[in-house]
Design an enzyme around this catalytic site. Sequence first.
Site, PDB file in Angstrom:
ATOM      1  NE  ARG A  26      -4.202  -1.616   0.209  1.00 48.75           N
ATOM      2  CZ  ARG A  26      -5.323  -1.666   0.915  1.00 48.75           C
ATOM      3  NH1 ARG A  26      -5.609  -0.722   1.775  1.00 48.75           N
ATOM      4  NH2 ARG A  26      -6.150  -2.655   0.731  1.00 48.75           N
ATOM      5  NE  ARG A  30      -8.043   5.938   2.430  1.00 50.42           N
ATOM      6  CZ  ARG A  30      -8.833   5.442   3.382  1.00 50.42           C
ATOM      7  NH1 ARG A  30      -9.750   6.202   3.933  1.00 50.42           N
ATOM      8  NH2 ARG A  30      -8.709   4.191   3.776  1.00 50.42           N
ATOM      9  NE  ARG A  39     -10.287   6.669  -3.920  1.00 51.43           N
ATOM     10  CZ  ARG A  39     -11.560   6.724  -4.263  1.00 51.43           C
ATOM     11  NH1 ARG A  39     -11.960   7.554  -5.204  1.00 51.43           N
ATOM     12  NH2 ARG A  39     -12.447   5.949  -3.682  1.00 51.43           N
ATOM     13  CG  ASP A  76      -8.921  -3.621  -4.071  1.00 47.16           C
ATOM     14  OD1 ASP A  76      -8.265  -3.058  -3.177  1.00 47.16           O
ATOM     15  OD2 ASP A  76      -9.751  -4.517  -3.830  1.00 47.16           O
ATOM     16  CE1 TYR A 152     -12.593  -7.686   2.148  1.00 42.63           C
ATOM     17  CE2 TYR A 152     -10.981  -9.313   1.456  1.00 42.63           C
ATOM     18  CZ  TYR A 152     -11.334  -8.228   2.224  1.00 42.63           C
ATOM     19  OH  TYR A 152     -10.418  -7.677   3.080  1.00 42.63           O
TER      20      TYR A 152
HETATM   21  O1  1CP Z   1       0.052   0.450  -3.258  1.00 43.98           O
HETATM   22  C1  1CP Z   1      -0.379  -0.707  -3.304  1.00 43.98           C
HETATM   23  O2  1CP Z   1      -0.110  -1.575  -2.453  1.00 43.98           O
HETATM   24  C2  1CP Z   1      -1.217  -1.143  -4.513  1.00 43.98           C
HETATM   25  C3  1CP Z   1      -2.619  -1.059  -4.395  1.00 43.98           C
HETATM   26  C4  1CP Z   1      -3.489  -2.019  -3.567  1.00 43.98           C
HETATM   27  C5  1CP Z   1      -3.311  -3.360  -3.183  1.00 43.98           C
HETATM   28  C6  1CP Z   1      -2.090  -4.237  -3.359  1.00 43.98           C
HETATM   29  C7  1CP Z   1      -4.772  -1.630  -3.130  1.00 43.98           C
HETATM   30  C8  1CP Z   1      -5.361  -0.291  -3.331  1.00 43.98           C
HETATM   31  N1  1CP Z   1      -5.387  -2.731  -2.561  1.00 43.98           N
HETATM   32  C9  1CP Z   1      -4.516  -3.794  -2.561  1.00 43.98           C
HETATM   33  C10 1CP Z   1      -4.765  -5.161  -2.069  1.00 43.98           C
HETATM   34  C11 1CP Z   1      -5.936  -5.439  -1.200  1.00 43.98           C
HETATM   35  N2  1CP Z   1      -7.199  -4.916  -1.285  1.00 43.98           N
HETATM   36  C12 1CP Z   1      -5.936  -6.426  -0.170  1.00 43.98           C
HETATM   37  C13 1CP Z   1      -4.765  -7.321   0.173  1.00 43.98           C
HETATM   38  C14 1CP Z   1      -3.770  -6.653   1.054  1.00 43.98           C
HETATM   39  C15 1CP Z   1      -4.262  -6.259   2.439  1.00 43.98           C
HETATM   40  O3  1CP Z   1      -4.552  -7.178   3.243  1.00 43.98           O
HETATM   41  O4  1CP Z   1      -4.323  -5.059   2.692  1.00 43.98           O
HETATM   42  C16 1CP Z   1      -7.203  -6.437   0.406  1.00 43.98           C
HETATM   43  C17 1CP Z   1      -7.692  -7.321   1.561  1.00 43.98           C
HETATM   44  C18 1CP Z   1      -8.019  -5.489  -0.302  1.00 43.98           C
HETATM   45  C19 1CP Z   1      -9.447  -5.200  -0.076  1.00 43.98           C
HETATM   46  C20 1CP Z   1      -9.659  -3.762   0.174  1.00 43.98           C
HETATM   47  N3  1CP Z   1      -9.638  -2.803  -0.790  1.00 43.98           N
HETATM   48  C21 1CP Z   1      -9.857  -3.118   1.415  1.00 43.98           C
HETATM   49  C22 1CP Z   1      -9.841  -3.807   2.782  1.00 43.98           C
HETATM   50  C23 1CP Z   1     -11.195  -4.063   3.302  1.00 43.98           C
HETATM   51  C24 1CP Z   1     -11.143  -4.734   4.671  1.00 43.98           C
HETATM   52  O5  1CP Z   1     -11.268  -5.964   4.733  1.00 43.98           O
HETATM   53  O6  1CP Z   1     -10.977  -4.017   5.657  1.00 43.98           O
HETATM   54  C25 1CP Z   1     -10.007  -1.752   1.158  1.00 43.98           C
HETATM   55  C26 1CP Z   1     -10.294  -0.644   2.145  1.00 43.98           C
HETATM   56  C27 1CP Z   1      -9.835  -1.563  -0.241  1.00 43.98           C
HETATM   57  C28 1CP Z   1      -9.830  -0.270  -1.014  1.00 43.98           C
HETATM   58  C29 1CP Z   1      -8.481   0.162  -1.430  1.00 43.98           C
HETATM   59  N4  1CP Z   1      -7.623  -0.584  -2.237  1.00 43.98           N
HETATM   60  C30 1CP Z   1      -6.476   0.120  -2.470  1.00 43.98           C
HETATM   61  C31 1CP Z   1      -6.601   1.388  -1.804  1.00 43.98           C
HETATM   62  C32 1CP Z   1      -5.573   2.491  -1.829  1.00 43.98           C
HETATM   63  C33 1CP Z   1      -7.846   1.402  -1.163  1.00 43.98           C
HETATM   64  C34 1CP Z   1      -8.454   2.548  -0.386  1.00 43.98           C
HETATM   65  C35 1CP Z   1      -9.344   3.289  -1.321  1.00 43.98           C
HETATM   66  C36 1CP Z   1      -9.336   4.772  -1.101  1.00 43.98           C
HETATM   67  O7  1CP Z   1      -9.991   5.192  -0.162  1.00 43.98           O
HETATM   68  O8  1CP Z   1      -8.740   5.506  -1.887  1.00 43.98           O
END
Ligand code: 1CP
Length: 352
Positions: A26, A30, A39, A76, A152
Amino acid sequence: MSLDKKRMLRTLNGETLARPPFWLMRQAGRYLPEYREVRKSSRNFLEFCYTPDLAVEVTLQPLRRYAMDAAILFCDILVIPDALGQKVEFREGEGPVLEPLRSLADIKKLTCEAMPAHLAPVFETVKRLSQEIPGDTALIGFAGAPWTVAVYMVEGRGGTDCSNIRKWADEAPEDFQALIDLLVETTADYLTLQVKNGAEIIQLFDSWAGILDENQFRRWSIEPTKQIIERLRKSCPGVPVIGFPRNVGKRAEMFVTETGVDGVSLDQDQPLDWIAETLQPKCTVQGNLDNQVLVAGGQELDRAVIKILQTLGNGPFIFNLGHGVVPETPPEHVGRVAELIKGWPETAKSIS
Ligand code: 1CP
């Protein structure tokens, strides 16, 4: 630049580097004001992921500040359910919400045929990134591991007790297997297309592997991961794969031995000495700074970074976090980590 100059690829090939490579899960997100700014231009998060101009821009943002050794595609894990035809939505302040799958009939409604066309913008992003990132930086493509994506798809959101998926996998494993098989096939094809478009390394995120017992872990995490890796090795020989079985404790060893990963990403609960003694002789290890220590900063952060480098830097190692950067992280703390690693091993001398 020849590929063997890239630290990430050398390390994943088993080399020990005096200054290990680093990137952060990540690393785009944000905590960066420039991310929040971009964003804003898209209300819908999936649309944001499917707009190559925006996805390329936010992937590059952390590299401009900190020159990590790898860029990770901005996307994602939930684009796969979206591409399969399940309803997926990202709600502000709430995270992902999916229309949950509850029966074999629900699984049968999903189809993988549309995936390559549906995710074409993601492949376009990968292609552009491979042309735009600095020559010494490696491009990481990724997907969720089938178990984590299924969590999910069945629960409909994150942060639940996972009672629906556990019940399904326990009581009707043959039906549930149909979902895992569909995810193995689709994910292997998806990752193949990422590599064909320029991804040089693949990471598989199994963020929810830790809720499985040993037998379940073998069946629902190790086995599908192994199958994806086997398929990828056929379609894209030589591409290194990093697995991230989060919160699995000592079972990380069987994960490494049985899946055939080239690298394993470890969460912050994994003891450093155990990683060095047990896992590092078997594969490249990645991790595992506590993301809350990164939020806190100061001497505690310096000491934690140095300790990790001292314990894991004597073998093939990639510096990373134990889980993703959280939004409240001060960007200058990430800068400090970059400084400590880039100056390694000299930086050790300046820290008491
Ligand atoms: O920079 C990076 O790492 C690349 C982008 C990336 C990656 C690798 C994002 C962007 N998401 C992910 C993987 C991801 N997404 C995982 C596996 C890693 C982890 O455990 O964190 C998971 C479980 C998700 C699912 C997901 N997407 C969640 C989690 C929900 C929960 O269970 O609490 C969330 C909040 C997202 C949205 C998301 N994906 C990525 C970002 C930057 C965001 C936030 C969106 C925003 O508000 O801008």
